[in-house]
Design a protein around this motif. Sequence first.
Motif, PDB file in Angstrom:
ATOM      1  N   MET A   1      50.399  34.575  38.909  1.00  0.00           N
ATOM      2  CA  MET A   1      49.391  34.585  37.859  1.00  0.00           C
ATOM      3  C   MET A   1      48.056  35.053  38.437  1.00  0.00           C
ATOM      4  O   MET A   1      47.695  34.699  39.555  1.00  0.00           O
ATOM      5  CB  MET A   1      49.226  33.183  37.245  1.00  0.00           C
ATOM      6  CG  MET A   1      50.536  32.590  36.755  1.00  0.00           C
ATOM      7  SD  MET A   1      51.243  33.497  35.363  1.00  0.00           S
ATOM      8  CE  MET A   1      50.165  32.974  34.072  1.00  0.00           C
ATOM      9  N   ILE A   2      47.303  35.817  37.687  1.00  0.00           N
ATOM     10  CA  ILE A   2      46.026  36.320  38.159  1.00  0.00           C
ATOM     11  C   ILE A   2      44.964  35.248  37.983  1.00  0.00           C
ATOM     12  O   ILE A   2      44.800  34.693  36.900  1.00  0.00           O
ATOM     13  CB  ILE A   2      45.629  37.578  37.384  1.00  0.00           C
ATOM     14  CG1 ILE A   2      46.696  38.662  37.569  1.00  0.00           C
ATOM     15  CG2 ILE A   2      44.275  38.091  37.838  1.00  0.00           C
ATOM     16  CD1 ILE A   2      46.411  39.909  36.786  1.00  0.00           C
ATOM     17  N   SER A   3      44.242  34.933  39.039  1.00  0.00           N
ATOM     18  CA  SER A   3      43.212  33.912  38.985  1.00  0.00           C
ATOM     19  C   SER A   3      41.971  34.460  38.294  1.00  0.00           C
ATOM     20  O   SER A   3      41.777  35.676  38.171  1.00  0.00           O
ATOM     21  CB  SER A   3      42.863  33.426  40.395  1.00  0.00           C
ATOM     22  OG  SER A   3      42.228  34.467  41.118  1.00  0.00           O
ATOM     23  N   SER A   4      41.106  33.535  37.864  1.00  0.00           N
ATOM     24  CA  SER A   4      39.868  33.953  37.209  1.00  0.00           C
ATOM     25  C   SER A   4      38.977  34.709  38.180  1.00  0.00           C
ATOM     26  O   SER A   4      38.267  35.650  37.789  1.00  0.00           O
ATOM     27  CB  SER A   4      39.138  32.724  36.666  1.00  0.00           C
ATOM     28  OG  SER A   4      38.799  31.845  37.725  1.00  0.00           O
ATOM     29  N   LEU A   5      39.004  34.342  39.457  1.00  0.00           N
ATOM     30  CA  LEU A   5      38.189  35.034  40.446  1.00  0.00           C
ATOM     31  C   LEU A   5      38.673  36.475  40.625  1.00  0.00           C
ATOM     32  O   LEU A   5      37.869  37.403  40.767  1.00  0.00           O
ATOM     33  CB  LEU A   5      38.237  34.283  41.783  1.00  0.00           C
ATOM     34  CG  LEU A   5      37.117  34.586  42.770  1.00  0.00           C
ATOM     35  CD1 LEU A   5      35.785  34.208  42.173  1.00  0.00           C
ATOM     36  CD2 LEU A   5      37.344  33.837  44.071  1.00  0.00           C
ATOM     37  N   ALA A   6      39.983  36.669  40.615  1.00  0.00           N
ATOM     38  CA  ALA A   6      40.521  38.024  40.721  1.00  0.00           C
ATOM     39  C   ALA A   6      40.168  38.851  39.499  1.00  0.00           C
ATOM     40  O   ALA A   6      39.843  40.037  39.597  1.00  0.00           O
ATOM     41  CB  ALA A   6      42.043  37.966  40.906  1.00  0.00           C
ATOM     42  N   ARG A   7      40.194  38.218  38.315  1.00  0.00           N
ATOM     43  CA  ARG A   7      39.800  38.940  37.097  1.00  0.00           C
ATOM     44  C   ARG A   7      38.352  39.371  37.175  1.00  0.00           C
ATOM     45  O   ARG A   7      37.986  40.484  36.789  1.00  0.00           O
ATOM     46  CB  ARG A   7      40.011  38.065  35.853  1.00  0.00           C
ATOM     47  CG  ARG A   7      41.444  37.947  35.396  1.00  0.00           C
ATOM     48  CD  ARG A   7      41.501  37.519  33.932  1.00  0.00           C
ATOM     49  NE  ARG A   7      40.746  36.305  33.723  1.00  0.00           N
ATOM     50  CZ  ARG A   7      41.242  35.086  33.850  1.00  0.00           C
ATOM     51  NH1 ARG A   7      42.505  34.930  34.216  1.00  0.00           N
ATOM     52  NH2 ARG A   7      40.497  34.024  33.624  1.00  0.00           N
ATOM     53  N   LEU A   8      37.503  38.488  37.675  1.00  0.00           N
ATOM     54  CA  LEU A   8      36.096  38.816  37.793  1.00  0.00           C
ATOM     55  C   LEU A   8      35.885  39.961  38.781  1.00  0.00           C
ATOM     56  O   LEU A   8      35.033  40.824  38.578  1.00  0.00           O
ATOM     57  CB  LEU A   8      35.309  37.579  38.236  1.00  0.00           C
ATOM     58  CG  LEU A   8      33.793  37.598  38.032  1.00  0.00           C
ATOM     59  CD1 LEU A   8      33.452  37.833  36.568  1.00  0.00           C
ATOM     60  CD2 LEU A   8      33.184  36.282  38.510  1.00  0.00           C
ATOM     61  N   THR A   9      36.671  39.995  39.855  1.00  0.00           N
ATOM     62  CA  THR A   9      36.581  41.085  40.829  1.00  0.00           C
ATOM     63  C   THR A   9      36.958  42.417  40.188  1.00  0.00           C
ATOM     64  O   THR A   9      36.294  43.439  40.389  1.00  0.00           O
ATOM     65  CB  THR A   9      37.499  40.803  42.024  1.00  0.00           C
ATOM     66  OG1 THR A   9      37.138  39.561  42.624  1.00  0.00           O
ATOM     67  CG2 THR A   9      37.404  41.906  43.067  1.00  0.00           C
ATOM     68  N   VAL A  10      38.029  42.404  39.410  1.00  0.00           N
ATOM     69  CA  VAL A  10      38.461  43.627  38.734  1.00  0.00           C
ATOM     70  C   VAL A  10      37.402  44.082  37.733  1.00  0.00           C
ATOM     71  O   VAL A  10      37.105  45.284  37.617  1.00  0.00           O
ATOM     72  CB  VAL A  10      39.818  43.399  38.035  1.00  0.00           C
ATOM     73  CG1 VAL A  10      40.192  44.605  37.189  1.00  0.00           C
ATOM     74  CG2 VAL A  10      40.900  43.121  39.064  1.00  0.00           C
ATOM     75  N   ARG A  11      36.802  43.122  37.015  1.00  0.00           N
ATOM     76  CA  ARG A  11      35.772  43.498  36.052  1.00  0.00           C
ATOM     77  C   ARG A  11      34.551  44.096  36.759  1.00  0.00           C
ATOM     78  O   ARG A  11      33.926  45.033  36.245  1.00  0.00           O
ATOM     79  CB  ARG A  11      35.343  42.274  35.239  1.00  0.00           C
ATOM     80  CG  ARG A  11      36.458  41.679  34.378  1.00  0.00           C
ATOM     81  CD  ARG A  11      36.816  42.574  33.205  1.00  0.00           C
ATOM     82  NE  ARG A  11      37.897  42.021  32.408  1.00  0.00           N
ATOM     83  CZ  ARG A  11      37.714  41.183  31.391  1.00  0.00           C
ATOM     84  NH1 ARG A  11      36.507  40.803  31.059  1.00  0.00           N
ATOM     85  NH2 ARG A  11      38.747  40.730  30.705  1.00  0.00           N
ATOM     86  N   ALA A  12      34.172  43.547  37.910  1.00  0.00           N
ATOM     87  CA  ALA A  12      33.034  44.102  38.656  1.00  0.00           C
ATOM     88  C   ALA A  12      33.336  45.529  39.100  1.00  0.00           C
ATOM     89  O   ALA A  12      32.471  46.417  39.043  1.00  0.00           O
ATOM     90  CB  ALA A  12      32.718  43.217  39.857  1.00  0.00           C
ATOM     91  N   TRP A  13      34.567  45.768  39.567  1.00  0.00           N
ATOM     92  CA  TRP A  13      34.983  47.125  39.971  1.00  0.00           C
ATOM     93  C   TRP A  13      34.914  48.074  38.776  1.00  0.00           C
ATOM     94  O   TRP A  13      34.386  49.188  38.873  1.00  0.00           O
ATOM     95  CB  TRP A  13      36.389  47.072  40.545  1.00  0.00           C
ATOM     96  CG  TRP A  13      37.003  48.405  40.809  1.00  0.00           C
ATOM     97  CD1 TRP A  13      36.863  49.180  41.907  1.00  0.00           C
ATOM     98  CD2 TRP A  13      37.898  49.120  39.937  1.00  0.00           C
ATOM     99  NE1 TRP A  13      37.588  50.336  41.786  1.00  0.00           N
ATOM    100  CE2 TRP A  13      38.230  50.339  40.590  1.00  0.00           C
ATOM    101  CE3 TRP A  13      38.437  48.869  38.683  1.00  0.00           C
ATOM    102  CZ2 TRP A  13      39.083  51.272  40.013  1.00  0.00           C
ATOM    103  CZ3 TRP A  13      39.280  49.797  38.112  1.00  0.00           C
ATOM    104  CH2 TRP A  13      39.591  50.985  38.774  1.00  0.00           C
ATOM    105  N   ALA A  14      35.440  47.625  37.638  1.00  0.00           N
ATOM    106  CA  ALA A  14      35.465  48.483  36.451  1.00  0.00           C
ATOM    107  C   ALA A  14      34.051  48.745  35.932  1.00  0.00           C
ATOM    108  O   ALA A  14      33.728  49.861  35.513  1.00  0.00           O
ATOM    109  CB  ALA A  14      36.320  47.835  35.365  1.00  0.00           C
TER     110      ALA A  14
END
Length: 795
Positions: free
Chosen positions: A1-14
Amino acid sequence: MISSLARLTVRAWAATLLAACALLPLVESTVWILQAALLLGVQAGVGAAARRVPLARPLTVAAQVVVTLMLLTLLFAREHAVAGLIPGPDALRFFGQLLEQGGQDVNRYAIPAPLSDGIRLMLVGGVLVIGLLVDVLAVTFRSAAPAGLPLLALYSVAAGLTDNGIEWLWFLLAAAGYLMLLLAEGRDRLSQWGRVFAGPPRGRSRETPGAPAPARFGHRIGAVALGIALVVPLALPAMDGGLLDPNGRGVGAGVGGGGTISAVNPLVSLRDSLNNDDDRAVFSVRTEMENTSDLYLRIVSLDDFDGTTWKPSKRAITQVPEGFPAPPGLGPDVEFSEVGTSVSVAKWYGQTWLPMPYPPSRVSVQGDWRYEPVGMTLVGDHGQSTRGLTYEVRSLDVRPTAEQLANAPEAPADLLREYTDLPDSLPSVVAETARDVTDGAKSDYDRAVMLQDWFTLSGDFQYDTDVEVGSGSQAIARFLENKRGFCVHYSFAMASMARSLGIPARIAVGFAPGTPQADGTVSVAMRDAHAWPELYFEGVGWTRFEPTPTRGSTPDYTVQDVEDNGPVDPARPSQAAPADPSAQPSQSTDCRADGSDPGSCESESPQAALPTDGDGPKWHVVLLWALAGLLVTALPLSPMLWRTRMRALRLGGRGRTEGDVAPRVLAAWEELTDTAWDHGIVPDESLTPRGAADRIVRTGGLEGEAAASVRRLAGAVEQVLYAPRPGPAVGLAQDVRRASGALRDSASRAGRLRAVLMPRSAVRVVWAMSDRWMSLRDRVVALRPDWHLPTRQRG
């Protein structure tokens, strides 16, 4: 499962990548954005891994910096690095050289520029630096709001360099990335603290009671407000400076914003073009003109002098006429002939103003162009530029004599007033020097020739492109003292001195005569970029002079004896060979060169104006502006409109059967608690309906019938929730309206206004969207149990 921290990292990259898209119009190739995306992903992955370990925040940032530097070394300087990856002194020196080359290329090329290694390093490296800042702020330090500053800086750099008509698209992408980042952080915090809302618990509740309301809703309200603030500027008219303004940007007049002049800037780019080692050809010209040394390609005239710089006045533009009016001031006694010139422009050279010989009489060109009558120039509309164009120009080869210029009558009063205006800040030494140099002259023509000869022959001036352009009211005075400069200095100084003597003057910017080729064409290169003064003589019109030593060609009418075959002074610009007189009689100077349509001579307003005569905005532009206006109007009002709609639905007519009692009661209760929430009474789910009613009555200061209405509603809710068979509910809507009115009366004026325009309960829209997403996720997981979609678990 993708953690909230990983989601935030992806959003920062995007978010960084979306903002970086604004840089795409600056260069011809887009391959750099793929390289930046890949390196940015590696940089973000290193940060995610370091936080997963976990490392201390400073060590996480240090690890990302080291990896970023190694990635740039691998991409740009691996031959100068240790083991092709570790940057040493040689690699750092090479980076410095690349950055210096990139800075030179930025000043050298028009937009879009070729993707040189220096420019590519600046683009990719800049995106990585911004991406690192965004990742550190939004993910490592868990503060997404300040991460908008580096994203804004990235977008602003691109917006300040280009004006191609679709800036709104890059703006929307950058804004969408930032809002996505804010919402991701808000969702992450909400998953940690939960939220509280009124009404019965919905199935699969994710809320934790007791969390403070500001923490629950602040990020969502901030995101909505930011979205409104970001969208509003899209519909505001831009306030751009003139062409070739002191900041280096210029916008052509006309519908659609015209375009940016990025190739010839008299203050900066002229010097860079003249010092350009890569002297690429800009135009290939074929002309009927016998003497190609007089073939100046004029772009625009600068007639407004504010003491700091020369710039073009804002003027009206019209549709391009089939035949241009005769140039202002040209009389019937002056000899001229019409010649044809074909110009082919390099694909890399994007110029918004069309280079033409002056004065043009007819132009055949493809594209969306507009005509500025006073300067007799063509300006591109809706992003139109010269890139890759081939066009035909018919122009007048005007050949006045020295006697005609010397005997010219005084110019009209309005023209004299406009083109001899000088600011009070101009140092007095300029006018004093002009009077000293022209002492003993008998006419304006004699004064003009004496000024030209002083600059080119007797004044000991030296042509030097390494001299800084300078700015401020003392720039011309310093040039007259130091006597070193290039065409900008000479043309600015001579035009200012001519105005001080009462001679109408302006500056022309364009290209000096190029180099004749074996095939009969003339090649005009970047080093031929030039500026020269034009002085007005009644009966002749605007007349070129050449004060810059060793540049261009000295006009025949300024040379005392063109038949003199003695030795040529090397300090004087090359003299034009006299052309044979035309065998044809002089043409009429009625408005068109061919003498037709004399009634089309109309005075042009010197004020800025929109095009007329049916040359208005395109229908799709009007439609887009109208939609943008509706959007800007609707966005700030959308919370109020949503609340009005929900109030009507909750209190409207519903079924009257026994099965409809519960929905009616709960809808009325939700409307009451939302109204109280809008007035500052935050719902508390931990309270019973009776306790919540007492809290609303006590906090809202309700008395009498209003308090009784609130308690009746609470009793009806208890009946629905706990009684086996709830009794009929009567007068619910009246009770809600009575209590709502009392809440409004007890609130301050500011509180009432906020409750109407910015109701706090509008956050339910965000909750509803979140619930729909979770419902969709559950259905997808039910269909494909092997799929792993994002959850609300904290990383």
